[in-house]
Structures are given as C-alpha cells and as structure tokens.
Design a protein around this motif. Structure first.
Motif, short mmCIF file in Angstrom:
data_model
loop_
_atom_site.label_atom_id
_atom_site.label_comp_id
_atom_site.label_asym_id
_atom_site.label_seq_id
_atom_site.Cartn_x
_atom_site.Cartn_y
_atom_site.Cartn_z
N HIS A 129 7.42 2.08 5.27
CA HIS A 129 6.59 3.19 4.34
C HIS A 129 7.05 2.75 2.98
O HIS A 129 8.37 3.18 2.64
CB HIS A 129 6.36 4.48 4.60
CG HIS A 129 5.97 4.88 6.11
ND1 HIS A 129 4.88 4.42 6.70
CD2 HIS A 129 6.76 5.50 7.04
CE1 HIS A 129 4.88 4.60 7.80
NE2 HIS A 129 5.83 5.63 8.06
N TYR B 204 6.42 3.97 -0.98
CA TYR B 204 5.91 4.94 -2.20
C TYR B 204 5.86 4.47 -3.77
O TYR B 204 6.90 3.57 -4.01
CB TYR B 204 6.67 6.00 -2.20
CG TYR B 204 6.49 6.79 -0.87
CD1 TYR B 204 5.62 7.60 -0.57
CD2 TYR B 204 7.63 6.54 0.26
CE1 TYR B 204 5.64 8.16 0.80
CE2 TYR B 204 7.58 6.87 1.48
CZ TYR B 204 6.51 8.01 1.80
OH TYR B 204 6.41 8.45 3.13
N THR C 69 0.77 -1.23 0.12
CA THR C 69 0.07 -0.05 -0.17
C THR C 69 0.95 1.24 -0.06
O THR C 69 1.78 1.36 0.83
CB THR C 69 -0.93 -0.09 1.17
OG1 THR C 69 -1.67 -1.20 1.27
CG2 THR C 69 -1.86 1.21 1.10
N CYS C 70 0.71 2.06 -1.00
CA CYS C 70 1.53 3.29 -1.19
C CYS C 70 1.29 4.30 0.15
O CYS C 70 0.01 4.48 0.30
CB CYS C 70 1.28 3.89 -2.39
SG CYS C 70 2.06 5.46 -2.51
N TYR C 71 2.21 4.66 0.82
CA TYR C 71 2.05 5.53 1.94
C TYR C 71 1.47 6.97 1.41
O TYR C 71 1.12 7.86 2.31
CB TYR C 71 3.34 5.74 2.61
CG TYR C 71 3.09 6.07 3.89
CD1 TYR C 71 2.46 5.35 4.95
CD2 TYR C 71 3.74 7.45 4.36
CE1 TYR C 71 2.33 5.94 6.43
CE2 TYR C 71 3.46 7.87 5.80
CZ TYR C 71 2.34 7.28 6.47
OH TYR C 71 2.62 7.82 7.97
N SER C 72 1.72 7.34 0.16
CA SER C 72 1.23 8.52 -0.35
C SER C 72 -0.30 8.57 -0.80
O SER C 72 -1.12 9.46 -0.24
CB SER C 72 2.08 9.20 -1.39
OG SER C 72 1.91 10.29 -1.82
N PHE D 211 -2.36 5.70 -0.82
CA PHE D 211 -2.97 4.58 -0.16
C PHE D 211 -3.51 3.67 -1.28
O PHE D 211 -4.69 3.21 -0.69
CB PHE D 211 -4.01 5.28 0.77
CG PHE D 211 -3.42 6.26 1.83
CD1 PHE D 211 -2.73 5.76 2.86
CD2 PHE D 211 -3.48 7.51 1.75
CE1 PHE D 211 -2.21 6.61 3.74
CE2 PHE D 211 -3.18 8.38 2.59
CZ PHE D 211 -2.26 7.82 3.67
#
Length: 100
Positions: A92, A94, A72-75, A77
């Motif tokens: 995290h 990205y 899951t991309c931390y930016s 989502f």
C-alpha cells in the motif's frame, strides 16, 4: 449580573402553558392528508433526474491503464505519479496529500 442557567426560559414556559386543546385546534393537516400528498409526490419522481428530464445520451469514456511510474493512493484512491509517494507500507502506497 449573575444569570441563573437552571431557570426555565420565558419562551419555553409560555409554550408549556398552552393546553392540549389549543394545540389540537390549530389548523394542522391531518396525518392521512400528508401521507396522501407524499405518495402523490413520490409518483412524480419517476424520472430520477433533477428537472424531470430524460437524458438519452450515451457516455463514452476512454480508460487509460495505470502507467509504470504511477501508483494508486490507498487512502484517497487517486492515481498519482511515483514522485508523490509519501509512505509505502507493504503493498500500500500513500500520497503526500493524504500524509501531509
């Protein structure tokens, strides 16, 4: 031709010349009538759905857990495939779209 930007525009000067009596004598609705109209309109919004229709339909969604090769991309989502990891900082990750 030089333009004087500090000079008051003609339309602004004309509006400044109007008297308070002329503005008050205009056929504008009173504050109480506007408030009453807004209160009546709020009472009609009870449906909460555009068009005022009630939708009595249940939504069933199947939730699929994240696979081992996904993150899951931390930016943004979004769940992405591991091949789209652009940067990983601690725990995290990205995606390439957010880092590009």
């Amino acid at each position: 031709m030089a333009t004087d930007y500090d000079e008051v525009r003609a339309d602004v000067k004309e509006s400044q010349e109007k008297s308070l009596e002329a503005v008050q004598s205009a056929n504008a609705p009173g504050a109480r009538s506007v408030t009453m109209e807004l209160d009546e309109a709020d009472g009609l919004d009870g449906a909460g759905v555009p068009g005022g229709e009630f939708i009595a339909e249940e939504l069933n969604v199947q939730v699929i857990p994240q696979a081992d090769d996904e993150f899951t991309c931390y930016s943004c989502f979004l769940v992405r495939h591991r091949s789209q990891v652009a940067r990983q900082q601690g725990s995290h990750a990205y995606c390439t779209d957010c880092e590009g």
